[in-house]
Design an enzyme around this catalytic site. Sequence first.
Site: not given
Ligand code: NAD
Length: 257
Positions: A148, A162
């Site tokens: 991130s 985080y």
């Molecule tokens: N969307 C953003 O703005 C953003 C920015 C920076 C980093 N990220 C990172 O991108 C990744 C995806 O995030 P996203 O925004 O698509 O959100 P999201 O909530 O759609 O995806 C996260 C996924 O992880 C799953 N999850 C949570 N706990 C879990 C566990 N214990 N075991 C297995 N699966 C689990 C959730 O069910 C979900 O499908 C994450 O690592 C997040 O930190 C996202």
Amino acid sequence: MRGLTGKTFVVAGGATGIGAGAAIRLGEEGANVVVGDINIAGATSTVNKIVEGGGKAVATHFDLADELSAEALVDMAIAQFGTVHGLFNVGADLSPGNLGRDRSLLDTDLDVWHRTLDVNVVGFVRTSRAVLPHLLANGGGSIVNTSSGAAVSGGDRLRPAYAASKSAVNALTRHIAGNWGPRGVRCNGVMPGLVMGETQEQQNDVALQERFLREVPTTRLGRPADLAAVVAFLLSDDAEWVNGQVWAIDGGANMRA
Ligand SMILES: NC(=O)c1ccc[n+]([C@@H]2O[C@H](COP(=O)([O-])OP(=O)(O)OC[C@H]3O[C@@H](n4cnc5c(N)ncnc54)[C@H](O)[C@@H]3O)[C@@H](O)[C@H]2O)c1
């Protein structure tokens, strides 16, 4: 892209958002996809989209916090498709009960630190340990870890657990790349900016969206497909000389040379 068709990839956390987008893109590229997630309904929905598009995919319940579950996820790839060529680590505990309680150092209970590091970092360790022997047996493979912008943005006054977890993911990425690059395993990371998947749509943090658009040199917020394209590339043979890198995919929010 070269080297995706007919290969098998595990997406660890592919129910929604970036993980779902990447799984669907891999299916479009002709890869076999194993979608694991704690949200099995979401993982099944992702798989249905891949299959409706003519691809091959299976969904399974998977918990990043459970070592046996990580091993079962990789075993499923072997059972369904014969072997495994790569892994996309993308799940993270972004729930209100965890990330929502990640405040300043003095305001954050230690259980939030433990849970965040256990799922976001040790979870990727579990899946990587499960898949690595198979990649080495195949003479190589590719792992992509989701970090991130929080890992590198200074002065993050909220969400210290985080941010720390994502910095640790970057260290894990370099560790895998350095140790197993000589045996054909590449490991890279992506650092998304603000990407509007289901979770961000639900949270609908308008102030954050406005700040991002105001302060970042881009015309729009991120989409899961923006990350999916880069992840597919890093997993493909077109990226065979890219190793140990962590790329900011964020419309220019972080500019580093
Ligand atoms: N969307 C953003 O703005 C953003 C920015 C920076 C980093 N990220 C990172 O991108 C990744 C995806 O995030 P996203 O925004 O698509 O959100 P999201 O909530 O759609 O995806 C996260 C996924 O992880 C799953 N999850 C949570 N706990 C879990 C566990 N214990 N075991 C297995 N699966 C689990 C959730 O069910 C979900 O499908 C994450 O690592 C997040 O930190 C996202």
